[in-house]
Design a protein around this motif. Structure first.
Motif, mmCIF file in Angstrom:
data_model
loop_
_atom_site.group_PDB
_atom_site.id
_atom_site.type_symbol
_atom_site.label_atom_id
_atom_site.label_comp_id
_atom_site.label_asym_id
_atom_site.label_seq_id
_atom_site.Cartn_x
_atom_site.Cartn_y
_atom_site.Cartn_z
ATOM 1 N N GLY A 61 -0.523 7.812 -5.727
ATOM 2 C CA GLY A 61 -1.159 8.793 -4.861
ATOM 3 C C GLY A 61 -2.238 8.261 -3.950
ATOM 4 O O GLY A 61 -2.932 9.042 -3.293
ATOM 5 N N LYS A 62 -2.371 6.925 -3.863
ATOM 6 C CA LYS A 62 -3.365 6.331 -2.972
ATOM 7 C C LYS A 62 -2.949 4.891 -2.677
ATOM 8 O O LYS A 62 -2.280 4.251 -3.500
ATOM 9 N N PRO A 63 -3.331 4.372 -1.509
ATOM 10 C CA PRO A 63 -2.857 3.046 -1.115
ATOM 11 C C PRO A 63 -3.495 1.888 -1.876
ATOM 12 O O PRO A 63 -2.960 0.783 -1.873
ATOM 13 N N GLU A 64 -4.630 2.130 -2.524
ATOM 14 C CA GLU A 64 -5.284 1.087 -3.303
ATOM 15 C C GLU A 64 -5.554 1.627 -4.708
ATOM 16 O O GLU A 64 -6.324 2.571 -4.880
ATOM 17 N N PRO A 65 -4.921 1.059 -5.738
ATOM 18 C CA PRO A 65 -5.088 1.594 -7.098
ATOM 19 C C PRO A 65 -6.417 1.173 -7.696
ATOM 20 O O PRO A 65 -7.086 0.253 -7.219
ATOM 21 N N SER A 66 -6.796 1.859 -8.763
ATOM 22 C CA SER A 66 -7.955 1.438 -9.546
ATOM 23 C C SER A 66 -7.595 0.177 -10.325
ATOM 24 O O SER A 66 -6.419 -0.220 -10.417
ATOM 25 N N VAL A 67 -8.607 -0.448 -10.897
ATOM 26 C CA VAL A 67 -8.368 -1.641 -11.703
ATOM 27 C C VAL A 67 -7.426 -1.326 -12.866
ATOM 28 O O VAL A 67 -6.491 -2.081 -13.162
ATOM 29 N N PRO A 116 0.813 -1.219 0.000
ATOM 30 C CA PRO A 116 0.000 0.000 0.000
ATOM 31 C C PRO A 116 0.847 1.269 0.000
ATOM 32 O O PRO A 116 0.486 2.265 -0.663
ATOM 33 N N GLN A 117 1.985 1.290 0.725
ATOM 34 C CA GLN A 117 2.837 2.485 0.724
ATOM 35 C C GLN A 117 3.480 2.694 -0.640
ATOM 36 O O GLN A 117 3.667 3.838 -1.072
ATOM 37 N N TRP A 118 3.819 1.609 -1.335
ATOM 38 C CA TRP A 118 4.367 1.742 -2.686
ATOM 39 C C TRP A 118 3.321 2.367 -3.604
ATOM 40 O O TRP A 118 3.616 3.287 -4.369
ATOM 41 N N TRP A 119 2.092 1.867 -3.520
ATOM 42 C CA TRP A 119 1.019 2.444 -4.346
ATOM 43 C C TRP A 119 0.795 3.914 -4.004
ATOM 44 O O TRP A 119 0.589 4.742 -4.896
#
Length: 259
Positions: free
Chosen positions: A141-147, A133-136
């Motif tokens: 710019g957010k811990p969970e990317p879009s699909v 999550p920190q890499w994302w």
């Protein structure tokens, strides 16, 4: 307007590297248009949401660009083409009434840099097999990317470079290996940790990972106005291979039939 070539390169060398870079940054949807590639990734980056105009589209430029428009309009993204600066394709696009897409948020003129992978170790940085999550957070710019973001960033032989400071992920970068090239993208360092050499450290770690996975050189696509990144990569031994630009429709060249 002549094609920018260095190191005794040919047009074929440039086009092959453009295809490598496109494969390293895969869109969610890709359709062939002759040798051109129509690409869509829900608007995430110009590279994944433009037509890569290299090689022969198999039809004249106005007809090919009309197909680019139809593809983009059907997917609710702005029509755009990515073309090698000074190439035959760019001249044809300009003659068809399209214009340089100067409003492109990340910079519409891009330098493609290449260089040998350095061998200096970077014990303070790592390359992960899976993104955290920190890499994302650092790279999108957010811990969970879009699909779509996950598809573009996590498809293929990908390494997720990280460097830690004060117990947090302070820097991150993405690397993808394609045909002996290490494609580098999304380098980011948290503002409070900049000017500590962390960007260089994580790049050295990524270079070691690339060599271990069959890469001999790296390739980077850097906007011409990103002078800091250009200086960093120059210090790491990279030189300009060629440039590309984004072009968009001019007035009345790309009407949306639904509007």
């Amino acid at each position: 307007m002549g094609t920018r070539l260095s190191h005794n390169l040919t047009v074929n060398d440039v086009e092959k590297l453009e295809v490598v870079c496109s494969r390293a940054w895969p869109p969610v949807v890709e359709e062939p248009l002759g040798q051109w590639r129509l690409r869509w990734a829900e608007g995430f980056t110009g590279r994944a949401n433009s037509a890569l105009a290299v090689g022969d589209a198999g039809r004249d430029a106005p007809t090919a660009l009309a197909a680019v428009c139809d593809f983009a309009h059907a997917r609710a993204i702005p029509p755009a083409v990515q073309v090698v600066e000074g190439s035959e394709q760019e001249r044809a696009v300009a003659a068809a009434g399209w214009r340089e897409q100067v409003e492109h948020a990340a910079g519409h003129r891009v330098s493609v840099l290449t260089g040998p992978l350095p061998s200096r170790p970077a014990p303070e940085a790592d390359v992960l097999d899976e993104p955290t999550p920190q890499w994302w957070e650092l790279t999108v710019g957010k811990p969970e990317p879009s699909v779509a973001e996950r598809h573009v960033m996590a498809t293929g032989k990908v390494g997720y470079g990280v460097v830690t400071a004060d117990g947090v992920t302070a820097g991150a970068v993405r690397g993808a290996v394609v045909d002996g090239w290490l494609h580098v993208a999304r380098l980011a360092v948290r503002p409070e940790f900049r000017r500590r050499g962390l960007a260089t450290s994580v790049l050295y770690a990524l270079a070691a990972w690339g060599r271990a996975n069959g890469a001999q050189q790296w390739v980077l696509q850097v906007a011409l106005d990103n002078t800091g990144a250009l200086a960093l990569y120059s210090a790491l031994g990279c030189t300009e291979h060629h440039r590309y630009r984004y072009w968009g429709p001019g007035p009345r060249t790309c009407e949306d039939p639904q509007s």
